[in-house]
Design a protein around this motif. Structure first.
Motif, PDB file in Angstrom:
ATOM      1  N   UNK A 175      18.941  38.200 -24.476  1.00  0.00           N
ATOM      2  CA  UNK A 175      18.138  37.801 -25.427  1.00  0.00           C
ATOM      3  C   UNK A 175      18.368  38.778 -26.434  1.00  0.00           C
ATOM      4  N   UNK A 176      18.274  38.114 -27.758  1.00  0.00           N
ATOM      5  CA  UNK A 176      18.351  38.863 -29.052  1.00  0.00           C
ATOM      6  C   UNK A 176      17.125  39.580 -29.423  1.00  0.00           C
ATOM      7  N   UNK A 177      16.000  38.835 -29.344  1.00  0.00           N
ATOM      8  CA  UNK A 177      14.866  38.985 -30.104  1.00  0.00           C
ATOM      9  C   UNK A 177      13.504  38.638 -29.367  1.00  0.00           C
ATOM     10  N   UNK A 237      13.979  25.537 -14.718  1.00  0.00           N
ATOM     11  CA  UNK A 237      14.759  26.605 -15.418  1.00  0.00           C
ATOM     12  C   UNK A 237      13.903  27.206 -16.476  1.00  0.00           C
ATOM     13  N   UNK A 238      13.506  28.548 -16.495  1.00  0.00           N
ATOM     14  CA  UNK A 238      12.639  29.009 -17.712  1.00  0.00           C
ATOM     15  C   UNK A 238      13.599  29.747 -18.654  1.00  0.00           C
ATOM     16  N   UNK A 239      12.948  30.263 -19.447  1.00  0.00           N
ATOM     17  CA  UNK A 239      13.648  30.749 -20.508  1.00  0.00           C
ATOM     18  C   UNK A 239      14.828  31.860 -20.446  1.00  0.00           C
ATOM     19  N   UNK A 240      14.422  32.680 -19.289  1.00  0.00           N
ATOM     20  CA  UNK A 240      15.206  33.825 -19.036  1.00  0.00           C
ATOM     21  C   UNK A 240      16.426  33.205 -18.328  1.00  0.00           C
ATOM     22  N   UNK A 241      16.131  32.199 -17.437  1.00  0.00           N
ATOM     23  CA  UNK A 241      17.345  31.752 -16.830  1.00  0.00           C
ATOM     24  C   UNK A 241      18.240  30.720 -17.827  1.00  0.00           C
ATOM     25  N   UNK A 242      17.784  30.063 -18.654  1.00  0.00           N
ATOM     26  CA  UNK A 242      18.428  29.396 -19.760  1.00  0.00           C
ATOM     27  C   UNK A 242      19.327  30.486 -20.530  1.00  0.00           C
ATOM     28  N   UNK A 243      18.544  31.455 -20.763  1.00  0.00           N
ATOM     29  CA  UNK A 243      19.523  32.710 -21.868  1.00  0.00           C
ATOM     30  C   UNK A 243      20.622  33.132 -20.954  1.00  0.00           C
ATOM     31  N   UNK A 270      28.959  32.880 -31.345  1.00  0.00           N
ATOM     32  CA  UNK A 270      27.680  33.240 -30.697  1.00  0.00           C
ATOM     33  C   UNK A 270      26.485  32.565 -30.924  1.00  0.00           C
ATOM     34  N   UNK A 271      25.614  32.742 -30.070  1.00  0.00           N
ATOM     35  CA  UNK A 271      24.433  31.660 -30.280  1.00  0.00           C
ATOM     36  C   UNK A 271      23.047  33.043 -30.254  1.00  0.00           C
ATOM     37  N   UNK A 272      22.371  32.839 -31.253  1.00  0.00           N
ATOM     38  CA  UNK A 272      21.095  33.895 -31.197  1.00  0.00           C
ATOM     39  C   UNK A 272      20.085  33.328 -30.604  1.00  0.00           C
ATOM     40  N   UNK A 273      19.774  34.375 -29.728  1.00  0.00           N
ATOM     41  CA  UNK A 273      18.543  33.884 -28.671  1.00  0.00           C
ATOM     42  C   UNK A 273      17.464  34.716 -28.956  1.00  0.00           C
ATOM     43  N   UNK A 274      16.240  33.831 -29.193  1.00  0.00           N
ATOM     44  CA  UNK A 274      14.890  34.286 -29.105  1.00  0.00           C
ATOM     45  C   UNK A 274      13.851  33.934 -28.001  1.00  0.00           C
ATOM     46  N   UNK A 275      13.419  34.653 -27.417  1.00  0.00           N
ATOM     47  CA  UNK A 275      12.594  34.451 -26.193  1.00  0.00           C
ATOM     48  C   UNK A 275      11.045  34.480 -26.739  1.00  0.00           C
ATOM     49  N   UNK A 276      10.393  33.527 -26.799  1.00  0.00           N
ATOM     50  CA  UNK A 276       8.743  33.394 -27.103  1.00  0.00           C
ATOM     51  C   UNK A 276       8.031  33.618 -25.731  1.00  0.00           C
TER      52      UNK A 276
END
Length: 426
Positions: A114-116, A74-80, A91-97
């Motif tokens: 994703x938020x940022x 599961x990559x970051x996109x799928x996790x988000x 609300x959970x703030x989500x930052x992708x690296x």
């Protein structure tokens, strides 16, 4: 009251973001980020995969997730996407690296929630700046959520109060309608019929009748200024002064020398009520009033009219005629003078005491029905029996009005005179 802001070991002000979940398949990258965030006063949890991060977030949602985009499984996109599908209470703030810089990739990340974004390798100062931006957004979001919860709670409380008030008003309406213990009574030579329809739950109109000594029947109509509870309370009190069931309390009756109750002159009744309103009740309200005593032997009605609409006299041969002398309402002036007059009823005639809710009702074009329009309605239904006649007046008024509710209370008291026994057909 807002609590004082907390600070972490570094002196950094802690806002909405306290717990951070770092997600990266690289152990070294996780340790680097976790160490930096811990020094800034954050509580940090770590996850080596998207699946592990999802289970942590589901069990104990963090304030912020800092996740690598490219991970096995599961990559970051799928996790988000899955985090957003959780529907967490807060609300959970989500930052992708990511090392991706293409606009399409950024748009894809924003599309899933994703938020940022942070570009790898992550700069510590930029990381804190992004978190601070997220902290401001979360703080506003949670303050707004708290206010929304307060508003929802208050609205529920208000709704409960309105429901309780609505139930009370419904009971009050039943009690007010109960003031009309009889809507029709036959007295032999004549009958009296009553109609009362408040425009809301309760209203300021009152009609009634009572025995006024030997061979006399009193009929009255009252219209209290204003609408609603205050007016309804006043009508209830006035009903006690004009009660058919308690002659000793009825202001219109007085004991004769032989101990029997006889009627006071109608103008005297109006004067006494005026004194009560101004000296005893001390209310800002006032009312129009019409009271008449029908002599069952002769068909003569002695009437006092106090600002009430002119009575309507329905004659079988001559149509409808308005009679009356207007006068001052009750409860306005200390020195108000009231007078009385008479009308002689003929067999088959009907005398109507009605409120201005009829004549001042407005139609589709905004024009009032007025006295001429009311005459037409009376004439149209003249051949109906007593009870049907009054209901037909309301039906026709409803057709004229065309609105779901009448703008004012409707009331009517009606004498139908058949004639003294010697006048009636054998």
């Amino acid at each position: 009251m807002m609590s004082a802001p907390q600070t972490g070991p570094s002196g950094r002000r802690l806002g909405a973001i306290h717990r951070v979940l770092v997600v990266d398949d690289s152990r070294a990258q996780r340790l680097l980020l976790a160490s930096s965030l811990t020094r800034q006063g954050f509580s940090v949890a770590e996850a080596a995969s998207g699946d592990e991060a999802y289970e942590i977030a589901k069990a104990d949602p963090p304030d912020l997730i800092l996740s690598d985009w490219m991970m096995p499984g599961m990559d970051g996109l799928a996790l988000c996407r899955r985090i957003r599908a959780l529907g967490a209470e807060r609300y959970i703030y989500f930052i992708l690296m990511t090392s991706k810089t293409e606009k399409g990739a950024v748009a894809q990340g924003l599309d899933v929630g994703a938020d940022d974004f942070l570009t790898k390798p992550v700069n510590a100062d930029e990381l804190l700046a992004r978190i601070s931006a997220g902290d401001r957004i979360l703080t506003m979001e949670r303050e707004l959520s708290d206010k929304n919860r307060l508003i929802s709670s208050t609205l529920q409380e208000i709704s409960g109060l309105y429901d309780a008030l609505d139930r009370d008003l419904f009971e009050a309406r039943k009690m007010q309608q109960a003031l009309l213990r009889e809507r029709h009574r036959d007295f032999g030579p004549a009958s009296v019929s009553l109609l009362l329809k408040p425009s809301g739950h309760v209203g300021g109109d009152l009609v009634g009748f009572f025995r006024a000594g030997a061979d006399k029947v009193a009929m009255f109509s009252i219209d209290v200024s204003g609408h609603g509870i205050a007016s309804a309370l006043l009508t209830a009190r006035l009903a006690s002064y004009l009660s058919d069931g308690a002659p000793e309390q009825n202001i219109a009756l007085v004991r004769d020398t032989d101990g029997r109750y006889i009627a006071r002159p109608p103008q005297e009744v109006a004067t006494l009520l005026n004194i009560l309103m101004l000296e005893d009740m001390r209310s800002d309200l006032y009312f129009t009033f019409l009271i008449g005593y029908l002599d069952l032997r002769s068909g003569i009605v002695d009437i006092a009219q106090c600002g009430h609409p002119n009575p309507a006299l329905l004659r079988p041969e001559r149509g409808v005629e308005y009679i009356g002398e207007s006068g001052m309402p009750v409860g306005l002036l200390d020195d108000a003078a009231f007078s009385q007059w008479q009308v002689q009823l003929r067999p088959g005639e009907r005398l109507l005491f009605y409120s201005d809710g009829f004549t001042e009702c407005t139609g589709h074009d905004g024009q009032m029905l007025d006295e001429s329009g009311f005459v037409e309605i009376i004439q149209r239904n003249r051949d109906l029996e007593t009870g049907d006649f009054l209901e037909a007046l309301v039906w026709d008024l409803d057709m004229f009005c065309g609105a779901p509710d009448f703008p004012d209370d409707l009331s009517c008291a009606m004498i139908t005179w058949r004639g003294a026994p010697h006048d009636q057909p054998k």
